[in-house]
Design a protein around this motif. Structure first.
Motif, short mmCIF file in Angstrom:
data_model
loop_
_atom_site.label_atom_id
_atom_site.label_comp_id
_atom_site.label_asym_id
_atom_site.label_seq_id
_atom_site.Cartn_x
_atom_site.Cartn_y
_atom_site.Cartn_z
N PRO A 1 -13.31 51.62 -10.96
CA PRO A 1 -11.82 51.73 -10.80
C PRO A 1 -11.66 51.85 -12.27
N SER A 2 -12.07 50.94 -13.47
CA SER A 2 -11.50 50.90 -14.51
C SER A 2 -11.92 52.09 -15.43
N THR B 1 -9.59 54.88 -14.28
CA THR B 1 -8.44 54.96 -14.82
C THR B 1 -8.27 55.19 -16.29
N THR C 1 -16.76 56.69 -7.51
CA THR C 1 -15.37 56.58 -8.00
C THR C 1 -15.07 55.12 -7.78
N ASP C 2 -14.70 54.92 -6.50
CA ASP C 2 -14.48 53.84 -6.01
C ASP C 2 -15.16 52.39 -6.59
#
Length: 326
Positions: free
Chosen positions: A74-75, A78, A70-71
């Motif tokens: 990030p886009s 989001t 997930t890290d």
């Protein structure tokens, strides 16, 4: 007068448990596209296969091998929150597009790199092509066309970090011809009447303009012409419980890429080769990196024919490494 019987409301079925992870459906390689109206076609994307898990209090992005990345995206995370879904699992591919709108794995790899690069993580796009779970319901048992019908209103028309992988119902051979003409990696054919099946099977078929797979880097040969550069990467595939040498690749590098990769490999040199191989100038390395390689075919002794280097990734998620057992 007899009392009217009150109508009992229908029972609401309990929600299906949301899977922590779903092994992805993997396309089987075929030489030609299938024929008939039962098949729909999509572009074959050149990136990282991901599952986006939307949960009540978080978003998780899971790789094909089951790692939580997930890290690194990030886009996409989001954008997933903006879908306003309670729970969902979307299956798709993360890519970076070149100036002609084609996915380019090398550009994606550089966008994900920890060093300064010409491409940023914000350029990464997730193309969704399947919906496996939605608002308490496991959808994997539904036929592909039904899952597609539910997916489209969720992501169709979006032009940010999450987009819909367009599907067409056309003549497969013509679509394949056009895809290759435009420099794409190939196409995917999906049987519209089949449920979602984890693992490799012929419900999904990949037809590639050239073959493309992942191999473990087990060493290199220094360039004899350019000091500090690579001559060849030495590659291995899975076989049984071990690795077996499948040849080397010496084309597809820029000069800058060649020198950077050699420096990286010199940091993981080992005196214990991962494969049984005797080559005069070979420098063996720990099997920690994976090379993306395009090639024409296999030789009779199971070596790559006309390979070309396309990119490198860490072995943390090595689920895509080619296996000679398949």
């Amino acid at each position: 007068m007899a009392r009217a019987l009150s109508k009992k409301p229908p029972d609401t079925p309990p929600p299906d448990p949301m899977p922590a992870r779903v092994d992805p459906c993997l396309a089987m390689l075929f030489d030609k596209p299938p024929k008939g109206a039962d098949w729909a076609f999509e572009v074959k994307w050149d990136g990282y296969r991901l599952a986006v898990h939307i949960e009540p209090n978080r978003v998780r992005i899971i790789t094909r091998g089951g790692y939580d990345w997930t890290d690194r995206f990030p886009s996409i995370a989001t954008e997933a929150r903006r879908l306003n879904l309670k729970t969902a699992i979307l299956d798709g591919e993360a890519v970076v597009l070149d100036d002609k709108g084609r996915s380019d794995f090398g550009m994606l790899q550089r966008a994900l790199g920890r060093r300064p690069a010409a491409h940023e993580a914000a350029e990464i796009i997730f193309y969704a092509f399947d919906l496996l779970y939605l608002d308490g319901r496991d959808l994997r048992w539904l036929p592909q066309h039904e899952r597609r019908r539910l997916l489209e209103p969720i992501v169709a028309g979006r032009n940010g970090a999450m987009r819909l992988s367009e599907e067409v119902v056309v003549d497969g051979e013509e679509f394949f011809r056009i895809a290759c003409l435009h420099g794409l990696e190939g196409i995917i054919a999906k049987h519209r009447g089949r449920p979602y099946r984890s693992g490799r099977n012929d419900c999904w078929r990949k037809i590639t303009c050239n073959r493309r797979d992942s191999f473990i880097i087990v060493g290199f040969e220094p360039s004899e012409a350019v000091p500090g550069a690579l001559g060849r990467l030495l590659l291995a595939a899975h076989k049984g419980d071990g690795l077996v040498y499948v040849g080397g690749v010496g084309t597809g590098f820029t000069h800058e890429m060649s020198t950077e990769l050699r420096k990286l490999l010199e940091g993981i040199v080992t005196k214990s080769p991962a494969v049984s191989l005797r080559r005069k100038n070979a420098v063996f390395t720990e099997p920690l990196l994976i090379a993306e390689v395009e090639y024409r075919a296999w030789t009779d002794d199971q070596k790559l024919r006309h390979p070309s280097f396309k990119g490198v990734r860490e072995r943390e998620d090595d689920a895509t490494v080619y296996s000679l057992d398949e």
